[in-house]
Scaffold this active site. Structure first.
Site, PDB file in Angstrom:
ATOM      1  N   GLN A  61      19.553 -13.198  75.887  1.00 34.49           N
ATOM      2  CA  GLN A  61      20.388 -12.006  75.739  1.00 34.49           C
ATOM      3  C   GLN A  61      19.567 -10.738  75.942  1.00 34.49           C
ATOM      4  O   GLN A  61      18.345 -10.757  75.961  1.00 34.49           O
ATOM      5  CB  GLN A  61      21.010 -12.010  74.334  1.00 34.49           C
ATOM      6  CG  GLN A  61      19.979 -12.167  73.225  1.00 34.49           C
ATOM      7  CD  GLN A  61      20.524 -12.892  72.001  1.00 34.49           C
ATOM      8  OE1 GLN A  61      21.737 -12.986  71.800  1.00 34.49           O
ATOM      9  NE2 GLN A  61      19.638 -13.422  71.174  1.00 34.49           N
ATOM     10  N   ASP A  94      16.907 -11.130  62.455  1.00 37.47           N
ATOM     11  CA  ASP A  94      16.440  -9.822  61.979  1.00 37.47           C
ATOM     12  C   ASP A  94      15.817  -9.916  60.593  1.00 37.47           C
ATOM     13  O   ASP A  94      15.192  -8.964  60.138  1.00 37.47           O
ATOM     14  CB  ASP A  94      17.599  -8.836  61.946  1.00 37.47           C
ATOM     15  CG  ASP A  94      18.669  -9.277  60.957  1.00 37.47           C
ATOM     16  OD1 ASP A  94      19.375 -10.268  61.247  1.00 37.47           O
ATOM     17  OD2 ASP A  94      18.767  -8.685  59.867  1.00 37.47           O
ATOM     18  N   GLU A 119      16.357 -19.623  64.354  1.00 37.85           N
ATOM     19  CA  GLU A 119      16.861 -18.555  65.232  1.00 37.85           C
ATOM     20  C   GLU A 119      16.570 -18.978  66.665  1.00 37.85           C
ATOM     21  O   GLU A 119      15.445 -19.354  66.977  1.00 37.85           O
ATOM     22  CB  GLU A 119      16.132 -17.253  64.867  1.00 37.85           C
ATOM     23  CG  GLU A 119      16.159 -16.154  65.904  1.00 37.85           C
ATOM     24  CD  GLU A 119      17.560 -15.637  66.217  1.00 37.85           C
ATOM     25  OE1 GLU A 119      18.292 -15.270  65.283  1.00 37.85           O
ATOM     26  OE2 GLU A 119      17.922 -15.612  67.417  1.00 37.85           O
ATOM     27  N   ASP A 161      24.333 -17.066  59.812  1.00 37.07           N
ATOM     28  CA  ASP A 161      24.258 -15.628  60.087  1.00 37.07           C
ATOM     29  C   ASP A 161      24.219 -15.461  61.602  1.00 37.07           C
ATOM     30  O   ASP A 161      23.204 -15.112  62.187  1.00 37.07           O
ATOM     31  CB  ASP A 161      22.970 -15.088  59.440  1.00 37.07           C
ATOM     32  CG  ASP A 161      22.831 -13.591  59.594  1.00 37.07           C
ATOM     33  OD1 ASP A 161      23.764 -12.951  60.082  1.00 37.07           O
ATOM     34  OD2 ASP A 161      21.761 -13.067  59.222  1.00 37.07           O
ATOM     35  N   THR A 187      25.667 -14.450  65.649  1.00 37.20           N
ATOM     36  CA  THR A 187      26.310 -13.413  66.449  1.00 37.20           C
ATOM     37  C   THR A 187      27.760 -13.832  66.657  1.00 37.20           C
ATOM     38  O   THR A 187      28.178 -14.903  66.236  1.00 37.20           O
ATOM     39  CB  THR A 187      25.608 -13.256  67.816  1.00 37.20           C
ATOM     40  OG1 THR A 187      25.593 -14.534  68.450  1.00 37.20           O
ATOM     41  CG2 THR A 187      24.176 -12.766  67.641  1.00 37.20           C
TER      42      THR A 187
END
EC number: 2.5.1.16
Lengths: 291, 291
Positions: A41, A96, A116, A165, A167
């Protein structure tokens, strides 16, 4: 890493189109601190007076330093306080570091695995987001850079708490974290008394996804309940989360407010009244997720 | 009244800057239906696929047909259900008619006085907003076009419920509806068992006004409590209201959920669980309004 300073006195307008292309939020930025394209991304980090630093993926706001606490506290503390003794926690997504920061506030925690998909997100967050800082360097944290939907499949009866968590399912790399199969794998990776929580999207603009995610989670757990929280820089400011428990714990009836009252770490949004209140759904939301 | 149709396939972007000039909401519109300048303010009405018709004063969004029910139900039903037998109601502001529509759902109501400073707002709303339609023509409704802060001073011990549905204190004609003196006059215009409710602004962007309004209301009533509701097209989506009671009624402890459960009129946001939950404030909001 690019570091472009704009002409003093002029500003950059960051505009995010919400789903359906009906409108969105714009925010005035002072500087574009970071821009990169990972294999997954586009990653941007901006800086502004009011919002602090703003982190976006493919042009969609992931966090702002001004309100990220509202989202991270609601996503993390509802399941963490529902588990009697959370020791081993899996966070999927959350590169993050905000969710891991909240998990680590619970003194029972011995290990947090954060899976992640995009290592560059973690690198950028550690360098540019003040709230990430060195939180992910805590010795209790294990970082894994893999597709969470595949990673979780290797575990059976392993975790006390699993937190999703992700997107958005319609943007970037988040879609595989909203499937029936993925939620099933999460249920299997939890211990028998394990609890689960996922962010399940906004309920004003992209409301079908909230209902879909809730139903898919519910199909894999004996109990699943949606709850809501304010999140000003997310579409509509009206964000949904879905809590689920493998042992059938009810997040309102089985909740112990004393545990929250006695909690030593500082919290800015979540408290024992907010925990219960978040499950009181407006009538149109009740209808949206009715079976 | 102007009625400009835009070129098919092209769109008008309606952009509202939030307070502090830090950003705002933009919405894609199909047509600009109405534009006028009254002695008090500029009035615009736009039309869009997703939001329905959008009504703004001096460029600040007052209502959209898509989410006005969230605001109007929360502003009106909390005080209306707290009063044991509301017969005579005063609405100050609210020229679009949404608050009066909600008040009239309560079968005990015999009279609603709506005091709106700007007659042109009512005319435009009646012609262009579908939800206003003929609601203000109900025989129980009396319309007064005056400055509400002056109008209310002529009454002592007169109303069961007073609802303040004002514009922002920083924009248009709303500032005089946020003064200590005005709230005092409202208290005096209420009967001894009367209840009061005011919209007290967003709590994310223009948060000082929320705290100020709350404190000024509290200074004039034996009990005042702030509550929150989602309102996607208002700044931050996080809206505050302040309930107050002249007889010291507590909006949570003295609330009777049975009355709501037995209510016959359709509601889309407010319900007996939401009523109680709305008073559970996030920790940073508690701190903001702490004395």
């Amino acid at each position: 890493m690019s570091d472009k300073e704009l002409t003093p006195g002029r500003h950059l307008i960051y505009m995010e189109w919400y789903s359906r292309d009906v409108g969105g939020l714009f925010m005035k930025m002072n500087r574009h601190l970071f821009a990169a394209k990972s294999p997954y991304q586009r990653i941007d980090i901006f800086e502004s007076d009011f919002y602090g630093r703003v982190f976006s993926l493919d042009g969609i706001t992931m966090t702002t330093e001004r309100d990220e606490f509202m989202y991270h506290e609601m996503l993390v503390h509802v399941p963490m306080f529902m588990h009697p003794n959370p020791k081993k926690v899996l966070v999927i997504g959350g590169g993050d570091g905000g969710s891991v920061r909240e998990v680590l506030k619970h003194p029972t925690v011995e290990k947090v695995v954060m899976c992640e998909i995009d290592e560059l997100v973690v690198k950028a967050a550690k360098e540019y987001l003040h709230y990430t800082a060195n939180k992910l360097d805590d010795p209790r944290v294990e970082l894994v850079f893999e597709d969470g939907s595949k990673f979780v499949k290797q575990f059976k009866n392993e975790f006390d708490v699993i937190i999703i968590d992700s997107t958005d399912p319609t943007a970037g790399q988040g879609g595989h974290l909203f499937t029936l199969e993925f939620y099933k794998a999460c249920s299997e990776a939890l211990k028998e008394d394990g609890v689960f929580c996922a962010q399940t999207e906004g309920i004003f603009y992209d409301y079908e996804w909230g209902a879909t995610a809730y139903r898919r989670i519910k199909a894999n757990f004996p109990i699943a309940k949606m709850y809501l929280g304010f999140m000003p820089t997310y579409p509509g400011g009206m964000w949904s989360y879905t809590f689920a428990s493998k042992a059938g714990l009810d997040p309102v009836k089985d909740f112990n407010p004393e545990k929250v009252r006695n909690f030593k770490e500082p919290l800015r949004y979540y408290n024992e009244e907010v925990h219960v209140a978040a499950f009181a759904l407006p009538t149109f939301v009740r209808k949206l997720i009715e079976d």
